[in-house]
Design an enzyme around this catalytic site. Structure first.
Site, short mmCIF file in Angstrom:
data_model
loop_
_atom_site.label_atom_id
_atom_site.label_comp_id
_atom_site.label_asym_id
_atom_site.label_seq_id
_atom_site.Cartn_x
_atom_site.Cartn_y
_atom_site.Cartn_z
N HIS A 256 18.39 54.22 -66.98
CA HIS A 256 17.59 54.38 -68.20
C HIS A 256 17.89 53.24 -69.15
O HIS A 256 19.03 52.79 -69.23
CB HIS A 256 17.89 55.72 -68.88
CG HIS A 256 16.84 56.12 -69.86
ND1 HIS A 256 16.89 55.73 -71.18
CD2 HIS A 256 15.72 56.86 -69.71
CE1 HIS A 256 15.82 56.21 -71.80
NE2 HIS A 256 15.10 56.89 -70.94
N GLU A 314 13.69 62.29 -65.03
CA GLU A 314 12.67 62.47 -63.99
C GLU A 314 13.19 63.20 -62.75
O GLU A 314 12.41 63.83 -62.04
CB GLU A 314 12.10 61.10 -63.58
CG GLU A 314 11.53 60.28 -64.72
CD GLU A 314 10.24 60.84 -65.28
OE1 GLU A 314 10.10 62.07 -65.36
OE2 GLU A 314 9.37 60.03 -65.65
N1 ACO Z 1 18.21 52.04 -58.80
C1 ACO Z 1 18.89 50.93 -58.43
N2 ACO Z 1 19.22 49.94 -59.28
C2 ACO Z 1 18.84 50.06 -60.55
C3 ACO Z 1 18.14 51.20 -61.00
C4 ACO Z 1 17.82 52.21 -60.08
N3 ACO Z 1 17.16 53.29 -60.41
N4 ACO Z 1 17.90 51.05 -62.32
C5 ACO Z 1 18.41 49.88 -62.69
N5 ACO Z 1 19.00 49.27 -61.61
C6 ACO Z 1 19.72 48.02 -61.56
C7 ACO Z 1 18.76 46.83 -61.54
O1 ACO Z 1 18.41 46.50 -60.22
C8 ACO Z 1 19.60 45.79 -62.22
O2 ACO Z 1 20.53 45.33 -61.26
P1 ACO Z 1 20.98 43.77 -61.23
O3 ACO Z 1 21.84 43.61 -62.45
O4 ACO Z 1 21.69 43.65 -59.94
O5 ACO Z 1 19.71 42.95 -61.31
C9 ACO Z 1 20.40 46.57 -63.28
O6 ACO Z 1 20.48 47.91 -62.77
C10 ACO Z 1 19.74 46.60 -64.64
O7 ACO Z 1 18.38 46.94 -64.46
P2 ACO Z 1 17.25 46.73 -65.56
O8 ACO Z 1 15.92 46.73 -64.88
O9 ACO Z 1 17.61 45.56 -66.42
O10 ACO Z 1 17.41 48.01 -66.43
P3 ACO Z 1 16.34 48.52 -67.49
O11 ACO Z 1 17.08 49.10 -68.62
O12 ACO Z 1 15.35 47.47 -67.81
O13 ACO Z 1 15.58 49.63 -66.64
C11 ACO Z 1 14.60 51.58 -65.84
C12 ACO Z 1 15.47 50.96 -66.94
C13 ACO Z 1 13.25 50.86 -65.79
C14 ACO Z 1 14.35 53.05 -66.14
C15 ACO Z 1 15.34 51.42 -64.49
O14 ACO Z 1 16.60 52.05 -64.54
C16 ACO Z 1 14.55 51.95 -63.30
O15 ACO Z 1 13.71 51.23 -62.78
N6 ACO Z 1 14.79 53.23 -62.85
C17 ACO Z 1 14.05 53.79 -61.78
C18 ACO Z 1 12.71 54.31 -62.29
C19 ACO Z 1 12.85 55.58 -63.12
O16 ACO Z 1 13.59 56.50 -62.77
N7 ACO Z 1 12.09 55.61 -64.24
C20 ACO Z 1 12.07 56.74 -65.18
C21 ACO Z 1 12.81 56.41 -66.42
S1 ACO Z 1 12.87 57.80 -67.53
C22 ACO Z 1 11.40 57.72 -68.40
O17 ACO Z 1 10.85 56.70 -68.65
C23 ACO Z 1 10.79 59.01 -68.84
#
Ligand code: ACO
Length: 380
Positions: A256, A314
């Site tokens: 998140h 979620e």
């Molecule tokens: N699974 C695996 N790796 C992840 C995940 C995940 N769910 N989420 C983040 N990471 C990793 C990224 O790959 C990145 O790794 P790196 O440093 O090796 O490149 C690091 O964690 C940081 O990721 P960002 O994309 O910069 O994190 P951000 O804060 O932008 O993303 C988000 C938040 C979009 C929710 C992300 O965690 C994600 O894509 N989760 C999966 C989708 C999801 O569950 N969405 C619902 C969110 S809740 C809502 O909106 C109601």
């Protein structure tokens, strides 16, 4: 990473609004809605009470609540052009979120002029549109809304024609209360930007639905549940999750932007799901999901160390809504049905704030190009 002009990708950490509606503390894992800790409110209030709390800033008295509930229920029937659109969309088997966005747009037709009535019409009609569309897609006729049922009960009723059990109504009500508002998330920001231009509620809510549709925002619960089903039995969880991460996939339902500890909404929904599955469901699935969650957290910590990736809302949304027999295709539209109340409350606040949201961009293109005159070919 901030550039010298102050550009912050994704606006992470930027404070772009003041609100009395909800407070999200991502370090402590705290969510406050209308002054109440989520854990205090979600499982006790009806959805109408929570909407009233956000729209008017106060807990309604029993009389105020009855009146508000009746006014909302009176707005549930869809106008004919909206129903016509749903029938046309069903012929194309269009995506439910696309249809909800289109249906919301049609609510400009015959919209009440009073802003509060407009808000009630939007909130009252969105569940009817979702339920009617779903039935049309299955080749069934829509079921007319009932005014004697609460918002949550009536939604479940319009999907099947059966009056839901109190346990199911409570389960859905807890879900709707849990996701009603969450600070300046992407869809709420969208709604505030639109209304800040002096535009109207229908436009703001229609735009917000478009923002919520994306898999990085509201579109994750379906894929989260798919992962649980794909895993199927606890002994397969470790290998499958590891493989997904090694392929560079994200685990849906984890991570998140704001929460760096356990999402409090996931805790509330996990409890609500357990209560519902215990009275009215299949505990094997609940136990499997718990195991998948534990394994995912362990594997994420191992393969993505230091990213603080925790369970988000979620994951248990998927389990709870599945337990309510909602099809995966309706998970995000059901989220929208609740969040619409939060979007509307933010629109009211933004109107009060009275200032257009208009940030700046940093130009990273080239400068000083010369426009050479090109010979425009003439047709002979
Ligand atoms: N699974 C695996 N790796 C992840 C995940 C995940 N769910 N989420 C983040 N990471 C990793 C990224 O790959 C990145 O790794 P790196 O440093 O090796 O490149 C690091 O964690 C940081 O990721 P960002 O994309 O910069 O994190 P951000 O804060 O932008 O993303 C988000 C938040 C979009 C929710 C992300 O965690 C994600 O894509 N989760 C999966 C989708 C999801 O569950 N969405 C619902 C969110 S809740 C809502 O909106 C109601």
């Amino acid at each position: 990473m901030t550039t010298k002009n102050g550009f912050i990708p994704g606006l992470e950490g930027v404070v772009a609004a003041q609100t009395r509606l909800s407070s999200v503390d991502g370090q402590r894992g705290e969510l406050i809605i209308g002054g109440f800790a989520l854990e205090e409110l979600a499982g006790k209030a009806t959805f109408e009470e929570t909407v009233y709390l956000l729209w008017f800033g106060e807990v309604p008295t029993p009389d105020q609540c009855l009146e508000f509930r009746a006014r909302l229920a009176a707005q549930r029937t869809l106008p004919t052009p909206t129903l016509d659109l749903l029938r046309a969309a069903a012929q194309h088997q269009a995506e439910p979120m696309d249809v909800l966005r289109m249906a919301a747009g049609t609510l400009s037709l015959n919209a009440p002029t009073d802003r509060h009535e407009q808000a009630l019409a939007l909130l009252g009609r969105l569940p009817t549109a979702v339920a009617a569309y779903w039935r049309l897609c299955q080749g069934q006729e829509p079921i007319a809304p009932r005014t004697d049922l609460g918002h949550a009960a009536n939604y479940l009723y319009m999907l099947t024609g059966d009056e839901p059990s109190p346990a199911r109504v409570r389960g859905l009500e807890t879900y709707l209360n849990t996701v009603i508002d969450h600070g300046l998330n992407a869809s709420t920001f969208t709604a505030r930007v639109i209304i800040s231009t002096g535009s109207d509620l229908v436009s703001a809510i229609t735009g917000a639905i478009g923002a919520l549709k994306g898999p990085l925002h509201g579109g994750a619960p379906g894929p989260a549940l798919d992962t649980v089903f794909e895993i199927g039995s606890p002994d397969r969880a470790d290998a499958i999750l590891r493989e997904k991460l090694t392929r560079g996939e994200r685990l849906m339902g984890f991570g998140h932007r704001v929460y760096k500890v356990y999402d409090p909404r996931a805790a509330v929904l996990s409890l609500a799901a357990r209560e519902m599955y215990e009275t009215d469901g299949d505990m094997t699935l609940y136990d499997l999901a718990r195991h998948v969650e534990e394994t995912a957290l362990r594997v994420l910590e191992e393969l993505k160390p230091g990213r603080n990736l925790q369970t988000n809302v979620e994951f248990y949304t998927a389990l709870l809504l599945h337990g309510l027999d909602l099809p995966v295709a309706l998970f995000t539209p059901t989220f929208a049905i609740s969040r619409a109340a939060g979007w509307i409350a933010h629109c009211f606040e933004q109107i009060e704030a009275g200032r257009i949201i208009r940030p700046q961009s940093e130009y990273v293109g080239v400068k000083g190009r010369r426009w050479d005159k090109h010979k425009i070919p003439t047709s002979s």
